[in-house]
Enzyme design. Structure first.
Site, PDB file in Angstrom:
ATOM      1  N   ASP A  33       0.865  -1.175   0.000  1.00  0.00           N
ATOM      2  CA  ASP A  33       0.000   0.000   0.000  1.00  0.00           C
ATOM      3  C   ASP A  33       0.907   1.232   0.000  1.00  0.00           C
ATOM      4  O   ASP A  33       2.130   1.146   0.109  1.00  0.00           O
ATOM      5  CB  ASP A  33      -0.966  -0.009   1.192  1.00  0.00           C
ATOM      6  CG  ASP A  33      -2.203   0.855   0.900  1.00  0.00           C
ATOM      7  OD1 ASP A  33      -2.146   1.709  -0.018  1.00  0.00           O
ATOM      8  OD2 ASP A  33      -3.227   0.700   1.585  1.00  0.00           O
TER       9      ASP A  33
HETATM   10  C1  BGC Z   1      -5.117   3.159   0.073  1.00  0.00           C
HETATM   11  C2  BGC Z   1      -5.252   2.117  -1.012  1.00  0.00           C
HETATM   12  C3  BGC Z   1      -5.104   2.763  -2.365  1.00  0.00           C
HETATM   13  C4  BGC Z   1      -3.761   3.455  -2.419  1.00  0.00           C
HETATM   14  C5  BGC Z   1      -3.454   4.081  -3.757  1.00  0.00           C
HETATM   15  C6  BGC Z   1      -3.894   4.033  -0.111  1.00  0.00           C
HETATM   16  O1  BGC Z   1      -3.933   5.117   0.749  1.00  0.00           O
HETATM   17  O2  BGC Z   1      -5.072   2.505   1.325  1.00  0.00           O
HETATM   18  O3  BGC Z   1      -6.470   1.458  -0.902  1.00  0.00           O
HETATM   19  O4  BGC Z   1      -5.231   1.821  -3.373  1.00  0.00           O
HETATM   20  O5  BGC Z   1      -3.756   4.473  -1.427  1.00  0.00           O
HETATM   21  O6  BGC Z   1      -4.224   5.178  -4.016  1.00  0.00           O
END
Ligand code: BGC
Length: 747
Positions: free
Chosen positions: A292
């Site tokens: 993530d």
């Molecule tokens: C979130 C993810 C997301 C990623 C990219 C993160 O803050 O937890 O779910 O896919 O950002 O945008």
């Protein structure tokens, strides 16, 4: 040849041909796999160590979806072959420009992979995932993902960070909106449907890579506070949180995202047990794992890595193949290799997994395959896509209360007062993670009602208060508007930034002074219909006791207002069922239907039983609940046999009758309870359901087949087995109101 044997011969020929086609397809797939492996090998042979590490590095455009982690110019990394993927680069033109840099200016011309969060639609916005799940309609859910994939791919993007398949039993956690609710079985079906919709065969330019996230147990955040630790037993992990991921992997999910939080003390983005053992070894997952946003770098904040070097080592060792945004891999891995602290083959393996996907998508043959401005113009936000969004929005709506058939609205009403901060609020219809959805294009309840109400019904609107207002200055006007009308529709709920990432709430009541507004309006004595807009279960006991009707309208996307109006005027008979329990009060949370048997089960008026002294144990609205404008009656359960043999099956059936006066749909739900096992078992577990349509007065027999396989569970030693003994089954219209029967699994 007589007639029968002719048919027999034809059938055998058809069977033979289909066996042949299957065999042909299999061998084609094997050949294609081999070809891809050879091509991956040939690229790998040309790559320096730094270039291999570069493929593991994902960077964002300036449209950030997390904290700023790098001050450098990301395109310089691309030029140097030190970036394999970018997120938040969107649009046929923008992706083409970035791709040109990768292909023309980097030494090996390796194309970039573009990823984006397409959570509930790209430009045509669909209901949020929790809402879509309420349809219990896997074909529609798959269709919505398919349309999202077509629009996304037409805009240059190859990969969505969806589906989010985290189970959550805690409505305080705002991300409950992005998932399929509290049940692992329903969650697994939804996960697979969405993966199928996004990816199809991954062989043409409308297919995009799916990413099941966030691995794993992210939805079990302590206190429902986003990013907080999770601490659950291995049993709960296997029984509740892993199944939807397994379903996504089995459906062919190309990628998995590792989560932010620590799981039982080990951060999910540095967790060898979950990533290497469970995912890559036990499940044989062949795609790649992306972290993530910054979660590898955050291993330092977790206090399990002393610096970026240790974080990189831990991330890679644990099985994170691509690092999103924290750049520890690209900065540290080469040195770690030189010092012999990380195995080279781990880097090669991760790089291979990523290159394989680029080949699968055909990007080495045509890096601009997805960057087509013509497709972008023609395929996005089409009337057909909006129609599909409307169709699923209608099916996502859940009728929670309908006293005295106040709904559908009487066609002879002279005037309706539409009151509330969610009545005419376009942005709130789209919700968090709007993709490229345009708020301006969303249909509000006000607009929907205007176009749906009969000409003789006057519609007057008053806002009443802001979503999180602290003052009541708009109340008087709203009360006056209510007094002048025959009926009031109260549009209440949450704003778009009150559910989704980092939107935890400690209080599940309506925000601001909305409940006070409701009280003031209901005091006028007018009949009141409440329409809720929200991304999570709310605590609405007072409304339930005082409003005439309550419609759960979630966050329904572009066509929200039209879908709601269709239900209100009775064009559509609501059929949605809650994928998550609604609490009586916030303090009951986590409240879920599949809790375990305790030593002191609840008995009314008994003292020494599990209970609260100030509220019931049960949810206000249980999992699977949802009313219809008609009513359904269930016969007792008929069992084909009361004994199930180890290799056999038995049939449980009920007759369901539409006992009302209009046609309608019901979701007939099938639950099971293992009455004696080695470990405590849930009081009920959903195992199957059938969504049926019945004309007024019609009766249908609904049949469920029970096989020993469905009775398996993790025993005291974590073996997944079916044990002989008694099982209770439940069939009903929700998880609370069920018919029961008992059978036994024989030795
Ligand atoms: C979130 C993810 C997301 C990623 C990219 C993160 O803050 O937890 O779910 O896919 O950002 O945008």
């Amino acid at each position: 040849m007589n007639h029968k044997s002719k048919i027999g011969a034809i059938l055998s020929l058809i069977l033979f041909c289909s066996v042949l086609t299957k065999a042909e397809n299999n061998s084609k797939a094997t050949l294609e796999k081999k070809r891809i492996e050879q091509r991956v090998d040939s690229v790998m042979r040309l790559m320096t160590l730094e270039e291999k590490i570069g493929q593991l590095n994902q960077l964002s455009s300036s449209e950030k979806t997390g904290p700023e982690l790098s001050k450098s110019n990301n395109m310089d990394y691309v030029r140097k072959g030190l970036c394999g993927s970018m997120l938040n680069v969107v649009g046929a033109e923008m992706t083409r420009k970035a791709q040109e840099i990768a292909v023309n200016e980097s030494r090996l011309h390796i194309p970039l992979l573009f990823g984006y969060d397409v959570i509930h639609g790209f430009k045509t916005i669909f209901p949020v995932p929790l809402a879509e799940t309420a349809s219990w309609d896997m074909n529609l859910i798959e269709k919505s993902a398919r349309i999202a994939a077509i629009e996304t791919s037409a805009s240059g993007v190859h990969w969505t960070f969806a589906p989010m398949v985290d189970i959550s039993r805690d409505a305080r956690w705002g991300r409950i909106m992005e998932g399929a609710g509290e049940d692992p079985y329903l969650g697994s079906l939804v996960a697979a449907a969405r993966v199928r919709g996004f990816q199809e065969q991954l062989n043409n330019n409308t297919d995009i890579l799916a990413c099941a996230k966030h691995f794993v147990a992210y939805g079990a955040a302590i206190g429902g506070r986003d990013y907080n630790s999770t601490d659950i037993s291995e049993r709960t992990l296997y029984e509740t949180y892993l199944p939807p991921f397994k379903a996504a992997v089995d459906a062919g999910a190309a990628t998995i995202m590792s989560a932010f939080q620590d799981l039982n003390g080990i951060p999910a983005s540095g967790n060898e047990f979950t990533l290497r053992k469970i995912l890559k070894h036990d499940w044989n997952f062949k795609g790649f794992v992306v972290s993530d946003w910054g979660s590898v770098g955050e291993l330092i904040n977790h206090g399990v890595a002393k610096d970026r070097k240790e974080a990189a080592k831990m991330g890679l060792n644990s099985g994170v193949d691509m690092e999103m945004c924290s750049l520890t891999y690209v900065d540290e891995l080469a040195q770690l290799i030189r010092e012999g602290l990380v195995k080279k083959e781990l880097i090669s393996n991760a790089c291979r997994r990523i290159l394989r996907m680029k080949f699968k998508l055909g990007l080495f043959d045509d890096p601009y395959k997805y960057c087509d401005t013509e497709r972008e113009k023609n395929l996005i936000f089409t009337p057909q896509n909006r129609q599909a969004s409307l169709e699923i929005a209608r099916k996502s709506i859940v009728l929670l209360k309908n006293e005295n058939h106040i709904l559908p609205l009487d066609k002879n009403l002279k005037s309706i007062a539409l009151i509330g901060p969610l009545a005419d609020a376009k942005p709130e219809m789209i919700g968090q993670w709007p993709g490229k959805g345009e708020e301006d294009k969303a249909v509000t309840l006000f607009a929907g009602l205007k176009s749906h109400l009969p000409e003789n019904t006057k519609l007057v609107y008053a806002k009443g208060c802001q979503i999180d207002d602290e003052n009541e200055s708009l109340f008087d006007e709203a009360i006056q508007t209510a007094k002048n009308a025959d009926l009031v529709i109260l549009a209440l709920g949450e704003g778009k930034m009150m559910s989704g990432e980092n939107t935890s709430r400690s209080n599940l009541e309506l925000p601001g002074v909305q409940l006070d507004l409701a009280k003031a309006i209901i005091k006028t004595g007018k009949p009141v219909v409440v329409i809720l807009t929200n991304g999570r279960p709310l605590a609405i006991s007072w409304l339930n006791s005082h409003a005439g009707a309550i419609v759960e309208g979630w966050i329904l996307g572009t066509e929200a207002g039209n879908a709601l109006a269709d239900v209100l005027v009775g064009n559509i008979n609501p059929s949605g069922k809650l994928p998550v329990s609604f609490p009586v009060v916030t303090g009951q949370v986590p409240v879920y239907y599949n809790y375990k048997s305790t030593g002191r089960p609840y008995v009314p008026n008994e003292q020494w039983v599990t209970k609260y002294i100030d509220c019931p144990n049960d949810a206000l609205f249980p999992f699977g609940f949802g009313l219809s404008y008609t009513s359904f009656t269930y016969s007792d359960i008929k069992l084909s046999d009361s004994k199930l043999q180890p290799n056999g099956e038995i049939i449980a059936s009920v007759d369901v009758t539409n006992s009302g006066s209009i046609d309608g749909e019901d979701v007939v739900q099938f639950y099971i309870h293992d009455m004696v096992a080695q470990t405590t078992r849930p009081v009920k577990e959903l195992k199957d359901f059938k969504k049926i349509r019945l004309s007024a007065g019609e009766t249908k027999q609904v049949v469920f087949t029970i096989k020993p396989d469905e009775l398996r569970y993790y025993d005291a030693n974590m073996n997944f087995i079916a044990e002989p003994g008694d099982f209770k089954i439940f069939i009903g219209t929700n998880s609370r109101d069920c018919k029961e029967a008992i059978f036994s699994l024989e030795k």
